[in-house]
Design an enzyme around this catalytic site. Structure first.
Site, PDB file in Angstrom:
ATOM      1  N   HIS A  20     -15.952  -5.089 -25.356  1.00 46.43           N
ATOM      2  CA  HIS A  20     -15.598  -5.089 -24.352  1.00 46.43           C
ATOM      3  C   HIS A  20     -14.798  -3.596 -24.454  1.00 46.43           C
ATOM      4  O   HIS A  20     -14.302  -3.831 -25.426  1.00 46.43           O
ATOM      5  CB  HIS A  20     -14.128  -5.522 -23.879  1.00 46.43           C
ATOM      6  CG  HIS A  20     -12.918  -5.006 -22.613  1.00 46.43           C
ATOM      7  ND1 HIS A  20     -12.201  -5.285 -21.439  1.00 46.43           N
ATOM      8  CD2 HIS A  20     -12.341  -3.661 -22.752  1.00 46.43           C
ATOM      9  CE1 HIS A  20     -11.297  -4.660 -21.185  1.00 46.43           C
ATOM     10  NE2 HIS A  20     -11.580  -3.121 -21.934  1.00 46.43           N
ATOM     11  N   HIS A  22     -13.956   0.969 -24.717  1.00 48.94           N
ATOM     12  CA  HIS A  22     -13.383   1.728 -24.242  1.00 48.94           C
ATOM     13  C   HIS A  22     -13.892   3.408 -25.226  1.00 48.94           C
ATOM     14  O   HIS A  22     -13.332   3.498 -26.999  1.00 48.94           O
ATOM     15  CB  HIS A  22     -11.919   2.308 -24.435  1.00 48.94           C
ATOM     16  CG  HIS A  22     -10.852   1.715 -23.359  1.00 48.94           C
ATOM     17  ND1 HIS A  22     -10.906   1.210 -22.188  1.00 48.94           N
ATOM     18  CD2 HIS A  22     -11.184  -0.116 -23.359  1.00 48.94           C
ATOM     19  CE1 HIS A  22     -10.398   0.858 -21.556  1.00 48.94           C
ATOM     20  NE2 HIS A  22     -10.242   0.330 -22.399  1.00 48.94           N
ATOM     21  N   LYS A 106     -16.654  -2.914 -13.045  1.00 51.18           N
ATOM     22  CA  LYS A 106     -14.804  -2.959 -13.219  1.00 51.18           C
ATOM     23  C   LYS A 106     -14.612  -3.055 -12.393  1.00 51.18           C
ATOM     24  O   LYS A 106     -14.134  -1.765 -11.889  1.00 51.18           O
ATOM     25  CB  LYS A 106     -14.724  -2.452 -14.421  1.00 51.18           C
ATOM     26  CG  LYS A 106     -13.707  -2.155 -15.471  1.00 51.18           C
ATOM     27  CD  LYS A 106     -13.373  -3.597 -16.116  1.00 51.18           C
ATOM     28  CE  LYS A 106     -12.550  -4.250 -17.021  1.00 51.18           C
ATOM     29  NZ  LYS A 106     -11.441  -3.520 -17.793  1.00 51.18           N
ATOM     30  N   HIS A 143      -9.902  -7.156 -15.000  1.00 54.10           N
ATOM     31  CA  HIS A 143      -8.628  -6.539 -15.357  1.00 54.10           C
ATOM     32  C   HIS A 143      -7.639  -7.217 -14.963  1.00 54.10           C
ATOM     33  O   HIS A 143      -7.310  -6.855 -13.819  1.00 54.10           O
ATOM     34  CB  HIS A 143      -8.291  -5.281 -15.807  1.00 54.10           C
ATOM     35  CG  HIS A 143      -6.369  -4.886 -16.489  1.00 54.10           C
ATOM     36  ND1 HIS A 143      -6.704  -3.906 -17.968  1.00 54.10           N
ATOM     37  CD2 HIS A 143      -5.534  -4.872 -15.886  1.00 54.10           C
ATOM     38  CE1 HIS A 143      -5.523  -4.006 -17.640  1.00 54.10           C
ATOM     39  NE2 HIS A 143      -4.496  -4.862 -17.097  1.00 54.10           N
ATOM     40  N   HIS A 181      -9.991  -9.476 -21.777  1.00 48.07           N
ATOM     41  CA  HIS A 181      -8.753  -9.527 -22.575  1.00 48.07           C
ATOM     42  C   HIS A 181      -8.263 -10.678 -22.277  1.00 48.07           C
ATOM     43  O   HIS A 181      -6.758  -9.996 -22.354  1.00 48.07           O
ATOM     44  CB  HIS A 181      -8.323  -8.645 -22.407  1.00 48.07           C
ATOM     45  CG  HIS A 181      -8.472  -7.422 -21.817  1.00 48.07           C
ATOM     46  ND1 HIS A 181      -7.711  -8.051 -20.355  1.00 48.07           N
ATOM     47  CD2 HIS A 181      -8.664  -5.894 -21.261  1.00 48.07           C
ATOM     48  CE1 HIS A 181      -7.605  -6.760 -20.003  1.00 48.07           C
ATOM     49  NE2 HIS A 181      -8.194  -5.529 -20.117  1.00 48.07           N
ATOM     50  N   ASP A 254     -11.899  -4.425 -27.044  1.00 48.69           N
ATOM     51  CA  ASP A 254     -10.935  -3.471 -26.160  1.00 48.69           C
ATOM     52  C   ASP A 254      -9.898  -2.054 -27.519  1.00 48.69           C
ATOM     53  O   ASP A 254      -9.090  -2.038 -26.674  1.00 48.69           O
ATOM     54  CB  ASP A 254      -9.899  -4.736 -25.376  1.00 48.69           C
ATOM     55  CG  ASP A 254      -9.251  -3.630 -24.542  1.00 48.69           C
ATOM     56  OD1 ASP A 254      -9.565  -2.194 -24.043  1.00 48.69           O
ATOM     57  OD2 ASP A 254      -8.234  -3.962 -24.494  1.00 48.69           O
TER      58      ASP A 254
HETATM   59  N1  LIG Z   1      -6.044  -2.106 -22.981  1.00 52.10           N
HETATM   60  C1  LIG Z   1      -5.429  -1.384 -23.068  1.00 52.10           C
HETATM   61  O1  LIG Z   1      -4.055  -1.515 -23.322  1.00 52.10           O
HETATM   62  N2  LIG Z   1      -5.889   0.268 -22.705  1.00 52.10           N
HETATM   63  C2  LIG Z   1      -7.262   0.122 -22.208  1.00 52.10           C
HETATM   64  C3  LIG Z   1      -7.095   0.258 -20.689  1.00 52.10           C
HETATM   65  C4  LIG Z   1      -7.188  -1.481 -20.754  1.00 52.10           C
HETATM   66  O2  LIG Z   1      -8.696  -2.388 -21.100  1.00 52.10           O
HETATM   67  O3  LIG Z   1      -6.737  -2.137 -19.337  1.00 52.10           O
HETATM   68  C5  LIG Z   1      -7.076   1.855 -22.246  1.00 52.10           C
HETATM   69  O4  LIG Z   1      -7.710   2.749 -21.669  1.00 52.10           O
HETATM   70  O5  LIG Z   1      -5.910   2.505 -23.346  1.00 52.10           O
HETATM   71 ZN   LIG Z   2      -9.895  -1.741 -21.990  1.00 52.85          ZN
HETATM   72 ZN   LIG Z   3      -7.721  -4.063 -18.963  1.00 52.29          ZN
END
Ligand SMILES: NC(=O)N[C@@H](CC(=O)O)C(=O)O
Ligand SMILES: [Zn+2]
Ligand SMILES: [Zn+2]
Length: 350
Positions: A20, A22, A106, A143, A181, A254
């Protein structure tokens, strides 16, 4: 035995993956990608770009941009995902499956988190699409928070299980689901006990911190993420799940970069940046639980097994060595503050 005799000074494990992550896009992608590629062989890449990655064609183009941003000599395999909307066509799932590069779809409940405005308002809009996902074996990443403003922020994951997860799994018992998460004992227990194909990712920060850390001596925006950190009893349940050896639980950082100014603001963004030092943080959490021997399964074996992929072939080594995290790291033409900025941590990836 004394502490000295039981202390382990280095650990070598099969190269791990991040299930997971970003990575964002453009110059931000170029800033953060080397950190993840150094630690992990592959990552499930989240599709919450602006605009979101909703088609196989967009996922293919995004994957090409990731590979183009990868520094020479580094290897990293981005596993792409599609962002489910109310209008995702069942045929898009077949295209995604046939592409070989899309590994999951997702669910962002609309309004639940960063860039979720295009997300799903009601899963009943998506049943035809979910049927195809179940049929072709496309995993559904969730999520798991309700967005009902009446529900207390800290209860949104637990309520999601009752209102969304149970009906979803009743209607699609063969759908592969990852509860992303997870942050509560409710989610950990649900995943451990549920029948059928379900798993969960757990972040390093949810293993190490509880909600007090957001308010220690003042408001600490770099500890703010979604789902928000919970009480200590929940953190302990997550540690138990991650270190249990149960193959339903695996690593997902995450790591979610936001520019410093967007976090340190009157309305700060949600997300913790851990890509630089994720494995060190997981090692710390597992060591504190006396379970370093369980780290490899969690980080390197359970994820590929769930996704039907081979394990990585190389290894990484973490050494017991104190080092100090930088205060900031470059992020495009701005900066990102990593979690633990300026703090000394006990493990270092060699
Ligand atoms: N985890 C977070 O707090 N932020 C994530 C989005 C997500 O995974 O929910 C993001 O893209 O910034
Ligand atoms: Zn995330
Ligand atoms: Zn998330």
């Amino acid at each position: 035995m004394s502490d000295l005799e039981t202390t382990q000074d280095s650990i070598t494990i099969t190269r791990p993956d991040d299930w997971h992550l970003h990575l964002r896009d453009g110059a931000t992608l170029a800033s953060v990608l080397p950190h993840s590629a150094r630690q992990f062989g592959r990552a499930i890449v989240m599709p919450n770009l602006k605009p979101p990655v909703t088609t196989t064609a967009a996922a293919e183009a995004y994957r090409s941009r990731i590979l183009a941003a990868l520094p020479e000599g580094m290897s990293f395999d981005p596993l792409m995902t599609l962002y489910l909307t109310n209008n995702t066509a069942p045929d898009e799932i077949r295209r995604a499956q046939d592409s070989g590069i899309v590994h999951a779809v997702k669910l962002y409940p609309a309004g639940a988190t960063t860039n979720s405005d295009a997300g799903v308002t009601d899963l009943s809009n998506c049943y035809k699409t979910l049927e195809v996902m179940q049929e072709v074996g496309m995993p559904f990443l969730v999520h798991g928070e309700v967005t009902d403003p009446e529900i207390d922020l800290f209860d949104r994951e637990a309520v999601f299980i009752e209102r969304v997860m149970r009906p979803l799994r009743r209607d699609f018992p063969a759908l592969n689901i990852v509860f992303e998460h997870i942050t509560t004992k409710h989610a950990a227990q649900y995943v451990a006990e549920a029948e059928g194909p379900i798993a969960a990712t757990i972040t390093a920060h949810h293993l190490l911190y509880n909600r007090n850390d957001i308010f220690k001596g003042g408001i600490r925006p770099h500890y703010y993420c979604l789902p928000v950190l919970k009480r200590e009893e929940h953190r302990l349940a997550l540690v138990t799940a991650a270190t249990s050896g149960d193959e339903r639980f695996f690593l997902g950082t995450d790591s979610a970069p936001h520019a410093q100014g967007a976090k340190e603001a009157a309305c700060g963004c949600a997300g913790c940046y851990t890509a630089l030092h994720a494995m060190e943080l997981y090692a710390e959490a597992f060591e504190r639980a006396g379970a370093l021997d369980k780290l490899e399964a969690f980080a390197s074996f359970n994820g590929p097994a769930f996704y039907g992929l081979p394990r990585n072939t190389g290894t990484i080594t973490l050494k017991r060595e104190q080092w100090t995290l930088p205060q900031t790291l470059p992020l495009a033409d701005q900066q990102v503050v990593p979690l633990n900025a300026g703090e000394t941590i006990n493990w270092k990836m060699v």
